[in-house]
Enzyme design. Structure first.
Site, mmCIF file in Angstrom:
data_model
loop_
_atom_site.group_PDB
_atom_site.id
_atom_site.type_symbol
_atom_site.label_atom_id
_atom_site.label_comp_id
_atom_site.label_asym_id
_atom_site.label_seq_id
_atom_site.Cartn_x
_atom_site.Cartn_y
_atom_site.Cartn_z
ATOM 1 N N LYS A 96 74.356 24.925 19.116
ATOM 2 C CA LYS A 96 75.455 25.408 19.973
ATOM 3 C C LYS A 96 75.329 24.789 21.372
ATOM 4 C CE LYS A 96 78.281 28.081 19.243
ATOM 5 N NZ LYS A 96 79.654 27.929 18.668
ATOM 6 N N TYR B 170 69.938 27.124 15.462
ATOM 7 C CA TYR B 170 71.314 27.578 15.734
ATOM 8 C C TYR B 170 71.657 27.395 17.214
ATOM 9 C CZ TYR B 170 75.018 30.833 17.072
ATOM 10 O OH TYR B 170 76.144 31.394 17.639
ATOM 11 N N THR C 230 77.747 30.866 22.797
ATOM 12 C CA THR C 230 76.917 32.057 22.672
ATOM 13 C C THR C 230 75.939 32.186 23.835
ATOM 14 O OG1 THR C 230 75.149 33.008 21.309
ATOM 15 C CG2 THR C 230 75.388 30.628 21.209
ATOM 16 N N ASP C 231 75.480 33.403 24.073
ATOM 17 C CA ASP C 231 74.448 33.604 25.112
ATOM 18 C C ASP C 231 73.096 33.020 24.676
ATOM 19 O OD1 ASP C 231 73.788 35.482 23.137
ATOM 20 O OD2 ASP C 231 73.809 37.213 24.473
ATOM 21 N N GLU C 232 72.958 32.738 23.359
ATOM 22 C CA GLU C 232 71.643 32.288 22.871
ATOM 23 C C GLU C 232 71.240 30.927 23.437
ATOM 24 O OE1 GLU C 232 70.698 32.885 18.802
ATOM 25 O OE2 GLU C 232 71.745 34.794 18.707
HETATM 26 P P1 NAD Z 1 81.295 33.500 11.228
HETATM 27 O O1 NAD Z 1 80.124 32.849 10.584
HETATM 28 O O2 NAD Z 1 81.678 34.876 10.839
HETATM 29 O O3 NAD Z 1 82.582 32.578 11.036
HETATM 30 C C1 NAD Z 1 82.547 31.193 11.145
HETATM 31 C C2 NAD Z 1 83.805 30.627 10.509
HETATM 32 O O4 NAD Z 1 83.776 29.199 10.661
HETATM 33 C C3 NAD Z 1 83.909 30.903 9.000
HETATM 34 O O5 NAD Z 1 85.206 31.350 8.694
HETATM 35 C C4 NAD Z 1 83.633 29.553 8.363
HETATM 36 O O6 NAD Z 1 84.296 29.360 7.126
HETATM 37 C C5 NAD Z 1 84.147 28.604 9.436
HETATM 38 N N1 NAD Z 1 83.507 27.276 9.353
HETATM 39 C C6 NAD Z 1 82.182 27.015 9.244
HETATM 40 N N2 NAD Z 1 81.994 25.691 9.146
HETATM 41 C C7 NAD Z 1 83.220 25.104 9.222
HETATM 42 C C8 NAD Z 1 83.666 23.758 9.203
HETATM 43 N N3 NAD Z 1 82.817 22.754 9.058
HETATM 44 N N4 NAD Z 1 84.993 23.515 9.310
HETATM 45 C C9 NAD Z 1 85.873 24.542 9.441
HETATM 46 N N5 NAD Z 1 85.504 25.828 9.449
HETATM 47 C C10 NAD Z 1 84.191 26.118 9.334
HETATM 48 O O7 NAD Z 1 80.997 33.407 12.798
HETATM 49 P P2 NAD Z 1 81.380 34.404 13.972
HETATM 50 O O8 NAD Z 1 80.316 35.398 14.126
HETATM 51 O O9 NAD Z 1 82.783 34.840 13.828
HETATM 52 O O10 NAD Z 1 81.271 33.398 15.216
HETATM 53 C C11 NAD Z 1 82.392 32.608 15.597
HETATM 54 C C12 NAD Z 1 81.998 31.766 16.801
HETATM 55 O O11 NAD Z 1 81.581 32.583 17.876
HETATM 56 C C13 NAD Z 1 80.839 30.808 16.509
HETATM 57 O O12 NAD Z 1 81.093 29.604 17.184
HETATM 58 C C14 NAD Z 1 79.632 31.514 17.115
HETATM 59 O O13 NAD Z 1 78.660 30.587 17.541
HETATM 60 C C15 NAD Z 1 80.277 32.238 18.304
HETATM 61 N N6 NAD Z 1 79.623 33.484 18.737
HETATM 62 C C16 NAD Z 1 79.346 34.474 17.827
HETATM 63 C C17 NAD Z 1 78.792 35.684 18.291
HETATM 64 C C18 NAD Z 1 78.503 36.822 17.323
HETATM 65 O O14 NAD Z 1 77.895 37.810 17.734
HETATM 66 N N7 NAD Z 1 78.916 36.767 16.072
HETATM 67 C C19 NAD Z 1 78.528 35.855 19.641
HETATM 68 C C20 NAD Z 1 78.808 34.804 20.518
HETATM 69 C C21 NAD Z 1 79.373 33.639 20.069
HETATM 70 O O1 DAU Z 2 73.820 36.665 20.885
HETATM 71 C C1 DAU Z 2 74.922 36.142 20.207
HETATM 72 C C2 DAU Z 2 74.545 35.805 18.779
HETATM 73 O O2 DAU Z 2 74.427 37.039 18.084
HETATM 74 C C3 DAU Z 2 75.538 34.896 18.094
HETATM 75 O O3 DAU Z 2 75.587 33.665 18.753
HETATM 76 C C4 DAU Z 2 75.157 34.692 16.627
HETATM 77 O O4 DAU Z 2 76.152 33.930 15.968
HETATM 78 C C5 DAU Z 2 75.057 36.048 15.963
HETATM 79 O O5 DAU Z 2 74.628 35.897 14.634
HETATM 80 C C6 DAU Z 2 74.082 36.943 16.729
HETATM 81 O O6 DAU Z 2 72.729 36.456 16.588
HETATM 82 P P1 DAU Z 2 71.490 37.438 16.359
HETATM 83 O O7 DAU Z 2 70.389 36.672 15.749
HETATM 84 O O8 DAU Z 2 71.199 38.210 17.603
HETATM 85 O O9 DAU Z 2 72.177 38.472 15.295
HETATM 86 P P2 DAU Z 2 71.590 39.168 13.986
HETATM 87 O O10 DAU Z 2 72.592 40.193 13.570
HETATM 88 O O11 DAU Z 2 71.128 38.181 12.983
HETATM 89 O O12 DAU Z 2 70.309 39.920 14.525
HETATM 90 C C7 DAU Z 2 70.383 40.894 15.578
HETATM 91 C C8 DAU Z 2 68.965 41.335 15.891
HETATM 92 O O13 DAU Z 2 68.465 42.104 14.775
HETATM 93 C C9 DAU Z 2 67.983 40.189 16.071
HETATM 94 O O14 DAU Z 2 67.046 40.544 17.084
HETATM 95 C C10 DAU Z 2 67.279 40.091 14.724
HETATM 96 C C11 DAU Z 2 67.293 41.515 14.203
HETATM 97 N N1 DAU Z 2 67.397 41.669 12.747
HETATM 98 C C12 DAU Z 2 68.413 41.019 12.115
HETATM 99 C C13 DAU Z 2 68.575 41.120 10.748
HETATM 100 C C14 DAU Z 2 69.690 40.393 10.029
HETATM 101 C C15 DAU Z 2 66.515 42.466 12.043
HETATM 102 O O15 DAU Z 2 65.596 43.086 12.639
HETATM 103 N N2 DAU Z 2 66.656 42.577 10.702
HETATM 104 C C16 DAU Z 2 67.658 41.924 9.999
HETATM 105 O O16 DAU Z 2 67.719 42.041 8.771
#
Ligand code: NAD
Ligand code: DAU
Length: 355
Positions: free
Chosen positions: A164, A160, A134-136
């Site tokens: 990562k 988190y 992730t970019d985080e």
């Molecule tokens: P998500 O939470 O929707 O999915 C995660 C999946 O991993 C789920 O299906 C869960 O059951 C599985 N999982 C969790 N723990 C596990 C374990 N111990 N063993 C096997 N499976 C397990 O997450 P997502 O948003 O799809 O993110 C997927 C990946 O991409 C993550 O590594 C996250 O850090 C990365 N990522 C997410 C975002 C985003 O915006 N969502 C952006 C950048 C990177």
């Molecule tokens: O940047 C990549 C990341 O983006 C991934 O690595 C993470 O897995 C993914 O969850 C996401 O993280 P964020 O914390 O940015 O996503 P989230 O949807 O939780 O929140 C987006 C923005 O909105 C953040 O600035 C917090 C804000 N927010 C979020 C929620 C859930 C609110 O203001 N209210 C809310 O209820």
């Protein structure tokens, strides 16, 4: 039936993983795709209903932290490629329960790396371990027009992002120490169908539909850089096949939005698609206490990926958000099954004999 490649995709029942599994299963019928997922609260096999009967798709319910099981799976399926997405992914949960994040994201990744190392036993021909990050991990930017680049120093702030970052370091260490062919990518915020409704966009779409408050953290001025999830899956495909070993690629669409501005777009789109007059749901916006350690701004520079591998997003944001809102409104059963907790029961019953 023998397959050209046996690819292990972890976390394939989650949001991004399900799009990656779908893309690979449909695009590469000569690859066997093994989707390994623990099915935590975030894993939902309904995300993959359309491909679950394909002959090149196999689902395995397992925990990446279970090292013996990982060894067994590498052997049983003769795995030659890994695309590792399984993780705990929600920042707010990590603030409440950091242990689970360290366990899954750090120890789970290490368990998978070690299983790959022992199974491949130094024979790295046509092998690849691709870790999705992730970019985080880069920390937070100010409002100064700068971007995260592949060389930006790691500076994670939440449990988190710290977990990562830890997993990214282990992946790179396995390349540097054991010569494992690894790749790491760092992507910005994804949006699109099948995202668990604890994350901003699906949560707000669902709350608007139910006329519930929309909790905006702080002043809503934090900035995120949004990418349509299918474009992330396309990038993963290109990088898995053409990326250079040991490299890092940033993935993003140069699409920065202040939270409050994106929230207004979501409200406007939902109201229009529901046939409400403009402004109907504006009153639902509710400013609440800020997230602890809330990173101010993320912005990804993905020039390297474009220049070296030719990838760029296929969808403009206006089109992507319209598609996304429409999908959630058209798939209310999917959403209702999650919010009622029904999905876990239904799929564990359905898969009882297959797991
Ligand atoms: P998500 O939470 O929707 O999915 C995660 C999946 O991993 C789920 O299906 C869960 O059951 C599985 N999982 C969790 N723990 C596990 C374990 N111990 N063993 C096997 N499976 C397990 O997450 P997502 O948003 O799809 O993110 C997927 C990946 O991409 C993550 O590594 C996250 O850090 C990365 N990522 C997410 C975002 C985003 O915006 N969502 C952006 C950048 C990177
Ligand atoms: O940047 C990549 C990341 O983006 C991934 O690595 C993470 O897995 C993914 O969850 C996401 O993280 P964020 O914390 O940015 O996503 P989230 O949807 O939780 O929140 C987006 C923005 O909105 C953040 O600035 C917090 C804000 N927010 C979020 C929620 C859930 C609110 O203001 N209210 C809310 O209820």
């Amino acid at each position: 039936m023998s397959f050209k490649r046996n690819i292990l995709i972890t976390g394939g029942a989650g949001f991004i993983g399900s799009h990656v599994v779908r893309l690979f299963v449909n695009k590469y019928p000569d690859y066997r795709i093994i989707n390994l997922d623990k099915l935590t609260y975030a894993g939902n096999l309904a995300n993959l209903k359309d491909i679950e009967d394909k002959p090149n798709y196999t689902f395995v319910k397992a925990d990446i932290c279970d090292f013996d099981k990982m060894m067994e799976i590498f052997k049983q399926y003769n795995i030659d490629g890994v695309i590792h997405l399984a993780a705990e992914s929600h920042v707010d949960r990590s603030i409440k329960d950091p242990f689970t994040f360290a366990q899954t994201n750090v120890m789970g990744t290490l368990s998978l790396l070690q299983a790959a190392k022992l199974s491949w036993d130094g024979d790295y021909d046509n092998k690849r371990f691709y870790h999705i990050s992730t970019d985080e991990v880069y920390g937070a930017l100010q409002f100064d027009g700068t971007f995260f680049e592949e060389t930006t120093k790691y500076d994670p702030h939440s449990p988190y992002s710290a977990s990562k970052a830890g997993s990214d370091h282990f992946v790179r260490a396995f390349h540097d120490t054991y010569g494992m062919p690894t790749i790491v990518t760092n992507c910005s915020n994804n949006y699109g169908p099948y995202q668990f409704p604890e994350k901003l966009i699906p949560l707000f779409i669902n709350n608007i539909r139910h006329k519930k408050p929309l909790p905006v953290y702080g002043k809503g001025e934090n900035v995120r850089d949004w990418l349509y999830v299918v474009d992330h899956a396309r990038a993963i495909d290109v990088i898995f096949h053409e990326g250079k070993t040991a490299e890092t690629y940033n993935i993003g669409g140069f699409n920065e939005w202040k939270n409050i501005d994106i929230i207004k777009v979501v409200i406007k789109t939902v109201d229009r698609l529901l046939g409400n007059s403009e402004g109907t749901s504006d009153h639902l916006i509710t400013y609440v206490t800020d997230r602890a350690g809330h990173d101010l701004r993320y912005a990804i520079d993905s020039t390297k990926l474009k220049t070296e591998l030719g990838w760029e997003p296929s969808l403009q944001f206006e089109e992507g958000i319209e598609k996304t809102v429409r999908w959630y409104l058209d798939n209310q059963e999917w959403m209702d099954n999650i919010t009622s907790g029904e999905y876990e029961k239904y799929y564990s019953d359905m898969y009882k004999n297959k797991l």
